[in-house]
Design an enzyme around this catalytic site. Sequence first.
Site, mmCIF file in Angstrom:
data_model
loop_
_atom_site.group_PDB
_atom_site.id
_atom_site.type_symbol
_atom_site.label_atom_id
_atom_site.label_comp_id
_atom_site.label_asym_id
_atom_site.label_seq_id
_atom_site.Cartn_x
_atom_site.Cartn_y
_atom_site.Cartn_z
ATOM 1 N N GLU A 31 0.886 -1.321 0.075
ATOM 2 C CA GLU A 31 -0.032 0.023 0.107
ATOM 3 C C GLU A 31 0.769 1.199 0.043
ATOM 4 O O GLU A 31 0.590 2.397 -0.670
ATOM 5 C CB GLU A 31 -0.749 0.015 1.223
ATOM 6 C CG GLU A 31 -1.917 0.944 1.279
ATOM 7 C CD GLU A 31 -3.236 0.772 0.005
ATOM 8 O OE1 GLU A 31 -3.092 -0.492 -0.256
ATOM 9 O OE2 GLU A 31 -3.929 1.556 -0.160
ATOM 10 N N ASP A 32 1.901 1.351 0.774
ATOM 11 C CA ASP A 32 2.618 2.475 0.929
ATOM 12 C C ASP A 32 4.026 2.712 0.373
ATOM 13 O O ASP A 32 4.540 4.041 0.364
ATOM 14 C CB ASP A 32 2.765 2.932 2.469
ATOM 15 C CG ASP A 32 1.400 2.774 3.151
ATOM 16 O OD1 ASP A 32 0.562 3.128 2.562
ATOM 17 O OD2 ASP A 32 1.735 2.754 4.633
#
Length: 564
Positions: free
Chosen positions: A92-93
């Site tokens: 996600e990051d």
Amino acid sequence: MELTAVQEKQYQKEIDRVFKSLMRQLRNLSRQDKRMVTKAFEFAREAHKDTRRKSGEPYILHPLAVATIIVKEMGLKDAVATACALIHDVVEDTDIELSDIKRQFGPKIMEITNGLTKIASSEVKSEFVSLQAETFRKILLTISDDVRVILIKLADRLHNMRTLGAMRQEKVLKIASETMYIYAPLAHRLGLYEIKTELEDLSFKYSDSKQYNEIAEKVQASKEEAQLYIQRFIEDVRKALRSTGLKYTVKSRYKSIYSVYQKMERKRLPFEEIYDLYAIRIILEAREGKEREDCWQVYSVLSGLYRANPKRLRDWITHPKENGYESLHTTLRGPEGQWIELQIRTTRMDEVAEKGIAAHWIYKGDNEEEAFLSEWIAQIREVLANPSLNALEAVREFKENLQPNDVIVFTPKGEMIRLPVHATVLDFAFKIHTDLGSAAIGARVNQKVEVLDHELRSGDTVEVLTSRKAKPTKEWLRYVRTPRAKDYIKHALKMQRKEVVEQGKALFNWRAAKYGVDENHPVMRELLVYFVIPNEEEFFYLLGSHKIETQKIQEFIRLKEEGK
Ligand code: MN
């Protein structure tokens, strides 16, 4: 935020310390498993090395905390779950992709990470109810992939809630409401009581800090007050159980702040009248194959010591709850005649009660989908597969299964409002603001126009319709369920009456002036007798609301005064 070299070094030390403590919990895993967890940690540490949390600490401390919750608090000492917790935010990051995860850790970990990522990206968009419903549906769908997805998601949410302080207020509210609406009921359904309780308390704290603090203070004070009493009760218990030769521990458990609040709302009681603030729990080391017998023996000894209330006996040992909860609950009339709740269970039952599904997992030592959950999952699949239900209806169905005592609805902006069952449009309006309640004429509920006494259901989006001409009427008292709305309507009716009385008085003084009479004149008493009205206030009210003709009054005064 630029960190000094000293701070940076301290952080790195802290990271190593937390990881070591995590690995100590996992010491019984195989060497291969331990290697995999260590690899996941190093992978995540490297991937997040340039990122920090809002609080300024290195980002890796977050996945480490999530893994620690999984292992320590959920008791899930599982290598795959721990590794997934450690890398749960990597895709996600950072630039790392699912294919990298697959290459490094294999298909299973990739699959779970994918489940976690899917949920995360749908959350970002969920500003409105239908989107929240969509999120929930997605979460439910991923449960049927691997239950570890949801356990990690819950641990992730718990840690985010614990560290919510650093966020913007608007975001805090949204996260808090989502937690109450989706995650706490899920934790409950999975039997993770401790976590459910903490999620609810944290959500309550951030969404209604005034009420939260008020109750928290009172709970703390009563805790201190009850301590001696509890000690004395426990002593009695120990004496009575001595002859049985049973091994056990005794704990006292306090009601959570949110559940105290719920009870106050539901029963409309002030804090001082909540009598079951705490419970005494006896946890038995039951003899092999004698779990039930031993629990009932404790019950019979203690109900001989203090009178038990038979209406409050709950036997979840013979008939465990759907989520696996087993325990024997009763209420005893303890020292000084105070009612005290007693819970009797074995060590195994206690583990299951506190850690739920994760504990089942430990006891069965099984990495496959649990038979225990399969019925529930089958049910979820059935609902999700039903093409006639839209996402909102599907979520409703679950909400009503999960939490039958509350109705949770939303403002058009997606803010969550919690109401008691059978609450109406008018209750909702008053809950938002008394001005809104006072001017309400109806509402658009899920885009459809409804009347004031329309009953709301969980998941509804409610937009109150108002009119400048609207004002509280007597009928409104029959439309509302919440004490707040009732009190306000009563108050408003009183104020309305007062105004009419003033108008009546002004009208009277104006009409009577030409005979040299006003409200303080002795003729007033004769007027009341003549019209058969009990008091002046009522007289002016009737006059102000045009229920007595002024002409008749004028006539009466004229005769009286001229006849003198
Ligand atoms: Mn996270």
